[in-house]
Design a protein around this motif. Structure first.
Motif, mmCIF file in Angstrom:
data_model
loop_
_atom_site.group_PDB
_atom_site.id
_atom_site.type_symbol
_atom_site.label_atom_id
_atom_site.label_comp_id
_atom_site.label_asym_id
_atom_site.label_seq_id
_atom_site.Cartn_x
_atom_site.Cartn_y
_atom_site.Cartn_z
ATOM 1 N N CYS A 1 -2.741 2.451 -4.130
ATOM 2 C CA CYS A 1 -2.368 3.855 -3.914
ATOM 3 C C CYS A 1 -3.608 4.709 -3.698
ATOM 4 O O CYS A 1 -4.513 4.704 -4.535
ATOM 5 C CB CYS A 1 -1.623 4.407 -5.130
ATOM 6 N N THR A 2 -3.649 5.449 -2.601
ATOM 7 C CA THR A 2 -4.763 6.362 -2.368
ATOM 8 C C THR A 2 -4.482 7.205 -1.133
ATOM 9 O O THR A 2 -3.647 6.844 -0.299
ATOM 10 C CB THR A 2 -6.090 5.587 -2.172
ATOM 11 N N SER B 1 0.848 -1.196 0.000
ATOM 12 C CA SER B 1 0.000 0.000 0.000
ATOM 13 C C SER B 1 0.879 1.240 0.000
ATOM 14 O O SER B 1 1.984 1.239 0.562
ATOM 15 C CB SER B 1 -0.935 0.022 1.204
ATOM 16 N N SER C 1 2.988 -1.834 3.980
ATOM 17 C CA SER C 1 2.984 -0.387 3.724
ATOM 18 C C SER C 1 4.338 0.064 3.199
ATOM 19 O O SER C 1 5.391 -0.370 3.681
ATOM 20 C CB SER C 1 2.648 0.371 5.008
ATOM 21 N N SER D 1 -9.517 4.258 7.334
ATOM 22 C CA SER D 1 -9.528 2.808 7.538
ATOM 23 C C SER D 1 -10.513 2.422 8.630
ATOM 24 O O SER D 1 -11.243 1.428 8.513
ATOM 25 C CB SER D 1 -8.130 2.304 7.893
ATOM 26 N N GLN E 1 -7.115 5.010 2.138
ATOM 27 C CA GLN E 1 -6.882 3.572 1.999
ATOM 28 C C GLN E 1 -7.888 2.769 2.824
ATOM 29 O O GLN E 1 -7.899 2.852 4.052
ATOM 30 C CB GLN E 1 -5.466 3.234 2.442
ATOM 31 N N THR F 1 -0.181 4.842 1.035
ATOM 32 C CA THR F 1 -1.214 5.740 1.534
ATOM 33 C C THR F 1 -0.601 7.109 1.756
ATOM 34 O O THR F 1 0.144 7.315 2.716
ATOM 35 C CB THR F 1 -1.824 5.202 2.843
ATOM 36 N N GLN G 1 -10.355 2.966 -3.329
ATOM 37 C CA GLN G 1 -11.545 3.100 -2.478
ATOM 38 C C GLN G 1 -12.833 3.196 -3.295
ATOM 39 O O GLN G 1 -13.929 3.081 -2.743
ATOM 40 C CB GLN G 1 -11.429 4.334 -1.565
#
Length: 751
Positions: A416-417, A258, A437, A627, A420, A260, A388
């Protein structure tokens, strides 16, 4: 007297077919050189391609056997008469499937059975196979005898233990999909090589060379460092630190990762840099696939990547979505195929930029054209941007498939966001086992990039659009105002028209894509030159549209929409106060008296989000708040596997899965707007009397089309024509400000 050409062609095939000495059976009729393709030649050609596409060397015999058996049915007398010119109906796919099934290779029977019509549900295939065997056993035995005689030195039964050894039935299901994809692509390529050698030879994509691509990326990064104005910005120092830490994790084993990061922190560059370094340490990687939810993001991302990697000598970036148009060159004497257009068929390209719909629906599809590209997903790095946006209804089934894909097909995945979701498996939620991460200290990064302050308007009490317009008009700086529906965005735009001191813009999906693209370009230019503007927009501006406003107003919405909208405010962190000190942008959250929301779910999630942060808006700055919100949504509201797609996968119900899985519940129709400009009118003149349209013509039409719902269609039937080619055409007015008039928002509810 010489026979007519078409008759001599049929007689030649008939002579070959009937000659008992040659024992030659025909797979494909004559090409433009007058050459037929024999069954032996085609079967061996497909089998060879299959060996090149193999998922793993241990499955090589299975893949080869699938290629050799896929057209057994063409050894029938009926098919040989058909290929010789007789006007008879014949089917051939079932006989190869029957042979494979008889030898207990169900994983081969399914792709062979569906290599033209699509992967079937396994129980229905079994039923058809048994029915065929009961009725035509003598014919089946005759076909198999001819086939075995024709390929007697080539055929060997593969070891089925490797397939049976797959640890999970879902791995077996995904294996069938990859085998099917390989068969479809191999069959298409070998057939193309016979009928159109020039087209086949045009399929030359550049090779994936991580070191070469990294050197190109390094040149871009050095150019950033050489720019003293940019280098002075703290935000760029942070971007460098984030990129370097992510790069340090590139040597980790393949898996799920991830990234984030707050909006505006350079996710595109950071993610592609990590991916190329990851590929350098894992030599099985053949390509990078970047998956995005919206066309607006794709345009920007593809432009960034092309600027980095493409040059006059070679193009490495392939865009594949409905709005990209690849031209083929034509003149009176020559026709030149476009390698990129051909690569959209099977994704044989180093870097691919595509949509959620194209990627995910292909992964769950059973159709030949959609599945052809799947085998080229194996051994790839897949970057999902703004993940998302994945609909709740297919979340668990999608994550399960991605988990299977990562393990079986040696893929690495990066989510990727700025928002997340918690996609890891836990009690009551079947997600991905582990996500690593790539950000060292996410909370610190979010704190260092806190560029806005959130302000509730009147403690979230409902205000009118008129009251909102008064508030917005008092600002001396440019503002972005984001609404939940097209109706509200338009009402606000009309309310603000009297404020002539501002330059007004409107953005919504009531406008055709080429119109929206032009307006976005104009907005960026206005911001660049410092014009005082107000933009009234729907949610389409939230993700990936690279704009930077000092002030953003956002109607109450689900949490991801609020955070993404805030990402359009003080995006670069350049705002200063009168003393030259760093200043934060302002994000105002408001609730409207004007009724209507996109859906009941949207309204419920908006209220739920507001309950979580109301009175403590500082929660909106923390990296893990989304989250938490996502976990609570799943626990309290959402059934993320209500369609039971994963259970259907376990039963090998490929047709059922394809019918159920939809990223977009497409209840809209496309209507062409010919009166947008001179080009659209010229295009309409060109296509209006045609019965059939080329893919290129349909792509052009899509640039001038708006998606409409059934209600709008019913209410405006007199203004919509249907052309011979099936295209719906809008004959009414089209506004230069907001596109089609009075389009109702889908599932709008009164609250």
């Amino acid at each position: 007297m010489e026979a007519p050409k078409h008759l001599s062609h049929l007689r030649k095939q008939d002579e070959v077919r009937r000659n008992p000495i040659t024992r030659t059976y025909i797979a494909h009729s004559e090409n433009n050189k007058g050459e037929i393709q024999t069954m032996t030649h085609h079967s061996l050609g497909v089998a060879q391609f299959m060996k090149e596409f193999v998922l793993s060397e241990k499955f090589s015999d299975l893949y080869e056997f699938c290629g050799l058996t896929h057209d057994i049915g063409k050894y029938s007398n009926e098919f040989q008469r058909y290929i010789a010119g007789d006007n008879i109906k014949t089917k051939h796919s079932i006989y190869g499937a029957l042979y494979a099934f008889d030898k207990r290779y169900v994983e081969i029977a399914l792709p062979v059975f569906g290599h033209h019509a699509g992967l079937p549900n396994c129980p229905e295939m079994r039923q058809q196979i048994f029915a065929e065997l009961n009725c035509k056993k003598e014919k089946y035995n005759s076909i198999c005898k001819k086939w075995l005689s024709d390929v007697e030195n080539q055929i060997s039964l593969p070891d089925n233990e490797n397939f049976l050894g797959l640890s999970d039935v879902l791995f077996q299901e995904l294996f069938v999909r990859m085998l099917y994809s390989s068969l479809v692509d191999a069959d298409s390529l070998d057939t193309e090589r016979h009928f159109n050698t020039e087209k086949f030879n045009t399929r030359k994509s550049p090779s994936f060379d991580s070191q070469l691509l990294l050197s190109k990326l390094q040149q871009t990064l050095k150019s950033f460092e050489a720019n003293p104005e940019k280098n002075e910005l703290e935000i760029n120092k942070l971007r460098n630190n984030v990129r370097i830490f992510a790069e340090s994790k590139a040597k980790l084993p393949q898996g799920c990762f991830s990234l984030t990061l707050p909006t505006g922190l350079g996710k595109t560059i950071c993610s592609i840099n990590w991916a190329l370094h990851h590929a350098k340490y894992h030599d099985n990687i053949k390509r990078i696939i970047i998956v995005l939810p919206f066309i607006s993001i794709i345009d920007q991302t593809a432009e960034v990547l092309k600027n980095i990697f493409d040059d006059d000598n070679c193009n490495y970036v392939l865009e594949h979505h409905s709005n990209v148009i690849y031209m083929e060159d034509k003149d009176e004497d020559e026709f030149e195929y476009n390698p990129k257009l051909l690569a959209t068929e099977n994704w044989d390209y180093p870097i691919i930029v595509t949509t959620n719909v194209q990627f995910f629906e292909s992964l769950f599809s059973n159709k030949r054209s959609m599945c052809r590209k799947l085998h080229n997903i194996q051994d790839s790095i897949i970057i999902f941007d703004e993940i998302q946006t994945l609909p709740f209804s297919v979340t668990e089934s999608t994550l399960t498939m991605l988990d299977n894909l990562q393990q079986l097909c040696r893929c690495s995945m990066l989510f990727c966001t700025a928002t997340q979701p918690d996609f890891e498996s836990r009690e009551g939620f079947s997600g991905i086992k582990h996500i690593e991460s790539l950000v060292e200290n996410p909370q610190l990064v979010f704190e260092q990039t806190r560029r806005v302050t959130y302000h509730p308007i009147d403690d979230y009490k409902e205000i009118s659009i008129s009251e909102l317009s008064d508030l917005v008009s008092k600002n001396s700086q440019s503002s972005l105002v984001v609404f939940n529906t097209k109706k509200k965005a338009r009402l606000f735009f009309e309310e603000m028209k009297d404020a002539s001191q501002y330059k007004l813009y409107h953005l919504s999906t009531s406008m055709c894509p080429i119109h929206r693209k032009r307006v976005i370009k104009d907005i960026r230019e206005s911001l660049r030159i410092g014009e005082h503007i107000i933009v009234s927009s729907t949610q389409l501006i939230e993700a990936g549209v690279d704009m930077d406003f000092p002030i953003v107003y956002r109607e109450l919405a689900p949490l991801e929409s609020i955070i993404q909208s805030a990402g359009r405010c003080n995006r670069e962190g350049k705002m200063k106060d009168e003393a030259g000190q760093e200043k934060k942008g302002d994000v105002y959250l408001f609730s409207l008296m004007e009724s209507g929301q996109p859906s009941k779910q949207y309204h419920s999630w908006s209220e739920f989000a507001n309950l979580l942060y109301k009175g403590n808006e500082t929660k909106l700055y923390t990296h893990d708040f989304y989250s938490y919100y996502y976990r609570e949504l799943v626990r309290n509201f959402a059934n993320t596997d209500k369609l039971c797609i994963t259970n259907d996968r376990k039963k090998l119900l490929f047709q059922t899965v394809a019918d159920k899985y939809k990223i977009i519940d497409n209840k809209t129709q496309s209507v062409f707007v010919p009166n947008y400009n001179e080009d659209s009118l010229e295009l309409y003149t060109h296509i209006k009397n045609q019965e059939f349209l080329t893919k290129h013509e349909r792509q052009l039409i899509s640039q001038y089309s708006v998606q409409i719902y059934d209600k709008f269609l019913r209410e405006n039937i007199p203004l919509i024509n249907i052309e011979k080619c099936g295209v719906l055409v809008w004959t009414g007015a089209y506004s230069k400000d907001f596109g089609l008039p009075f389009i109702q928002d889908f599932k709008t509810i009164i609250i």
